[in-house]
Write a protein that holds these residues in place. Structure first.
Motif, PDB file in Angstrom:
ATOM      1  N   PRO A 189       8.017   2.449   4.592  1.00 33.68           N
ATOM      2  CA  PRO A 189       8.575   1.943   3.318  1.00 33.68           C
ATOM      3  C   PRO A 189       8.810   0.442   3.349  1.00 33.68           C
ATOM      4  CG  PRO A 189       9.724   3.932   4.032  1.00 33.68           C
ATOM      5  CD  PRO A 189       8.848   3.516   5.171  1.00 33.68           C
ATOM      6  N   VAL A 190       9.435  -0.010   4.410  1.00 34.69           N
ATOM      7  CA  VAL A 190       9.690  -1.436   4.604  1.00 34.69           C
ATOM      8  C   VAL A 190       9.487  -1.731   6.079  1.00 34.69           C
ATOM      9  CG1 VAL A 190      11.353  -3.317   4.464  1.00 34.69           C
ATOM     10  CG2 VAL A 190      11.353  -1.540   2.709  1.00 34.69           C
ATOM     11  N   MET A 191       8.687  -2.724   6.355  1.00 29.96           N
ATOM     12  CA  MET A 191       8.507  -3.123   7.746  1.00 29.96           C
ATOM     13  C   MET A 191       9.683  -4.020   8.143  1.00 29.96           C
ATOM     14  SD  MET A 191       5.309  -5.101   9.550  1.00 29.96           S
ATOM     15  CE  MET A 191       5.301  -5.416  11.310  1.00 29.96           C
ATOM     16  N   VAL A 192      10.456  -3.564   9.128  1.00 32.48           N
ATOM     17  CA  VAL A 192      11.619  -4.312   9.598  1.00 32.48           C
ATOM     18  C   VAL A 192      11.215  -5.065  10.863  1.00 32.48           C
ATOM     19  CG1 VAL A 192      13.997  -4.164  10.389  1.00 32.48           C
ATOM     20  CG2 VAL A 192      13.183  -2.615   8.600  1.00 32.48           C
ATOM     21  N   MET A 215       7.621   8.705   9.206  1.00 34.45           N
ATOM     22  CA  MET A 215       7.222   9.942   9.869  1.00 34.45           C
ATOM     23  C   MET A 215       7.339  11.130   8.924  1.00 34.45           C
ATOM     24  SD  MET A 215       9.028   9.255  13.574  1.00 34.45           S
ATOM     25  CE  MET A 215       8.623  10.895  14.179  1.00 34.45           C
ATOM     26  N   ASP A 216       8.411  11.179   8.161  1.00 36.05           N
ATOM     27  CA  ASP A 216       8.587  12.278   7.210  1.00 36.05           C
ATOM     28  C   ASP A 216       7.505  12.262   6.135  1.00 36.05           C
ATOM     29  OD1 ASP A 216      10.763  13.024   8.638  1.00 36.05           O
ATOM     30  OD2 ASP A 216      12.260  12.514   7.115  1.00 36.05           O
ATOM     31  N   GLU A 237      -0.644   4.101  13.661  1.00 35.60           N
ATOM     32  CA  GLU A 237      -1.242   3.351  12.568  1.00 35.60           C
ATOM     33  C   GLU A 237      -0.913   3.995  11.221  1.00 35.60           C
ATOM     34  OE1 GLU A 237      -2.817   0.468  12.467  1.00 35.60           O
ATOM     35  OE2 GLU A 237      -2.390   0.241  14.609  1.00 35.60           O
ATOM     36  N   ALA A 238      -0.913   5.331  11.204  1.00 37.96           N
ATOM     37  CA  ALA A 238      -0.549   6.018   9.958  1.00 37.96           C
ATOM     38  C   ALA A 238       0.882   5.726   9.570  1.00 37.96           C
ATOM     39  CB  ALA A 238      -0.780   7.527  10.121  1.00 37.96           C
ATOM     40  N   LEU A 239       1.767   5.638  10.576  1.00 39.30           N
ATOM     41  CA  LEU A 239       3.169   5.315  10.283  1.00 39.30           C
ATOM     42  C   LEU A 239       3.293   3.918   9.684  1.00 39.30           C
ATOM     43  CD1 LEU A 239       5.054   6.770  13.405  1.00 39.30           C
ATOM     44  CD2 LEU A 239       4.831   7.765  11.123  1.00 39.30           C
TER      45      LEU A 239
END
Length: 542
Positions: free
Chosen positions: A227-230, A197-198, A220-222
């Motif tokens: 950085p890493v999909m958890v 988000m930042d 979708e933009a997020l």
């Protein structure tokens, strides 16, 4: 008078007058044949008397007073990772003792070949299982939705294709360690979402614009800037998926980079530790591809702010500006960190096997030792545990006993060497889940008592040359679905001992008797032959 007359008439060696004897050429030939036969038999009997010895075996109660027994083994677990392989000794009272740290473990690849030297003697280090700074429960964290994405077979493949870095928690709903980790994992996912988000908001601020995305477009933009999909996968609902991913223990925290497995996380299960590890992986990966945008570093700042930690990442990694030797706790922490950093390139799928070797000192009473999958930081799936193994060597007592027996020229029965190690070279393969081989070993103390052995010529006393013959039987045992199988070796010292010794059975009077028998027997048999030939020739002349 009658006695004197009888005594004077007693003569067993009466003489025949010489003029009544007739010499013949045939008799001369047979006489030489008799002499040659007697000399041959005499020589053979003399050699037998001087050098003959036989094996004599005696059986009696075992007088062995050794309190301890040495167990030597070299066993390969074909489908058990060294990370989880443990060796326990169990006493007759049921007391279990973990002795894994005293043994050597070598990771093997799928072909059974040893890999890195760093895989030797892998230890199971204690780690922090959950983040104490995360005080919310999993229910409280889920009030505003779940940030850790639940995946199945199809969505996992999609995530591998779309996410550069995919961090997946393979868990089981019944796993206690997984339940403890769940709040920490959710906070880690929230941290990554907030970082995304930042990043999105910063881009629009840089353009001095306000985005007019819909909620779906913003989400979708997020995902793109994440950085890493958890994510997480429930292995109870998706057994085949976890099996294909070679997940044997829960939780397994696996990082995928560009869709490929990069490493399993084995460090402390705290948000900051996991973020630091992910940042290290990102730095290493992007330095290789020439990308200088490090998004995980932003997640690190957000995590420290969320958890109210004042130390920066550099300060936590470098430690205080003092000697590490004066801070053993910090030195140990940094040692663990270096182990985790150095293990990031370790591909667990390339090391399905583990070779375990060493020796154990056990009480010389009935007991057992077993090899099983266990971890203080994971719950093992019993269904996926495979204890197939190959026994390269398994023996009891001094490993140099066999050489000492040969060096001292002790006489042993046929097959004695095999009786010392009957399981060597055997392979035991489990074809189904919830089963394992159990080996039952009866140990028979074997001593060597050689009366002709001079202790001054031997480096070892007689009492020190002791072997253990093994009577073995193996059977396939079935386990309940909730119990992790184990390769079990039960040993039971026999109260009866066996004594092998070299026996010299012939005495001097036996030798003299044999010589007389040779002389008299040869003379008699040859005489019978000669008389038979003479009678036949005389009858033919008539």
């Amino acid at each position: 008078m009658r006695f004197r007359q009888f005594a004077s008439n007693l003569d067993m060696y009466r003489k025949v007058p010489m003029d009544l004897l007739e010499g013949t050429k045939r008799g001369s030939i047979i006489s030489y044949l008799a002499i040659l036969t007697m000399i041959t038999l005499f020589t053979m009997e003399t050699l037998s008397f001087l050098g003959a010895s036989t094996l004599q075996t005696d059986v009696s109660l075992d007088l062995n007073k050794d309190p301890k027994l040495r167990v030597n083994f070299n066993i390969t677990m074909m489908d058990l990772s060294c990370e989880y392989a443990t060796v326990d000794i169990v006493s007759p009272l049921g007391t279990s003792l973990n002795v894994t740290s005293h043994l050597s473990k070598y990771a093997l690849d799928a072909e059974g070949v040893r890999q890195r030297y760093m895989g030797r003697n892998l230890q199971q280090h204690d780690i922090i299982l959950s983040d104490e700074l995360v005080t919310e429960t999993i229910e409280e964290l889920h009030v505003n939705g779940e940030d850790a994405v639940a995946l199945d077979e199809e969505s996992l493949e999609d995530a591998k294709k779309t996410a550069t870095y995919l961090f997946v928690d393979f868990y089981a709903s019944w796993c206690g360690h997984c339940k403890d980790l769940a709040p920490t994992w959710e906070v880690l996912a929230e941290t990554m979402v907030e970082a995304a988000m930042d990043i999105v908001d910063e881009e629009f601020e840089h353009l001095e614009l306000e985005h007019d995305y819909s909620k779906e477009d913003y989400d979708e933009a997020l995902k793109v800037k994440l950085p890493v999909m958890v994510a997480k996968v429930d292995c109870v609902d998706h057994k085949d998926l976890c099996f294909n991913e070679q997940v044997w223990a829960y939780p397994t925290l696996r990082l995928f980079v560009n869709g490929m497995p990069a490493a399993d996380y084995r460090g402390d299960r705290t948000v900051l530790e996991m973020v630091h590890w992910l940042a290290h992986v990102e730095e290493s990966h992007k330095n290789q591809v020439g990308d200088d945008r490090f998004n995980v570093l932003l997640a690190d700042e957000i995590a420290r702010e969320h958890l109210m930690v004042s130390e920066t990442r550099e300060q936590m990694l470098q430690g205080p500006d003092r000697s590490a030797t004066s801070h053993p706790e910090w030195a140990e922490r940094m040692r663990k960190h270096r182990v985790r950093q150095g293990a990031m390139d370790w591909k667990e799928e390339d090391h399905p096997g583990c070779q375990i070797s060493g020796f154990l000192w056990v009480d010389r009473v009935p007991g057992n030792f077993h090899i099983q999958a266990r971890s203080p930081n994971h719950d093992i799936d019993a269904k996926l545990t495979n204890t197939s193994h190959e026994i390269h060597s398994l023996s009891f007592g001094d490993p140099g006993t066999r050489d000492m027996i040969k060096r001292n020229n002790f006489v042993t029965p046929v097959g004695f060497d095999r009786a010392l190690t009957p399981l060597n070279g055997n392979v035991y393969v489990n074809h189904n889940s919830h089963e394992a081989f159990h080996h039952y070993l009866k140990l028979v103390t074997t001593d060597f008592d050689d009366p002709y052995l001079k202790e001054s010529r031997s480096r070892y006393k007689r009492s020190e040359i002791r072997a253990y013959q093994v009577l073995s039987s193996s059977q396939l045992s079935l386990y309940r679905s909730d119990i992790v199988p184990e390769a079990k070796f039960s040993y039971d010292p026999s109260p009866i001992a066996v004594y092998h010794r070299r026996a010299y059975s012939k005495r001097w009077y036996d030798y003299i008797t044999s010589l007389m028998a040779i002389i008299g027997g040869t003379f008699t048999v040859i005489g019978m032959i000669e008389n038979t030939i003479n009678a036949a020739i005389s009858k033919k002349k008539r």
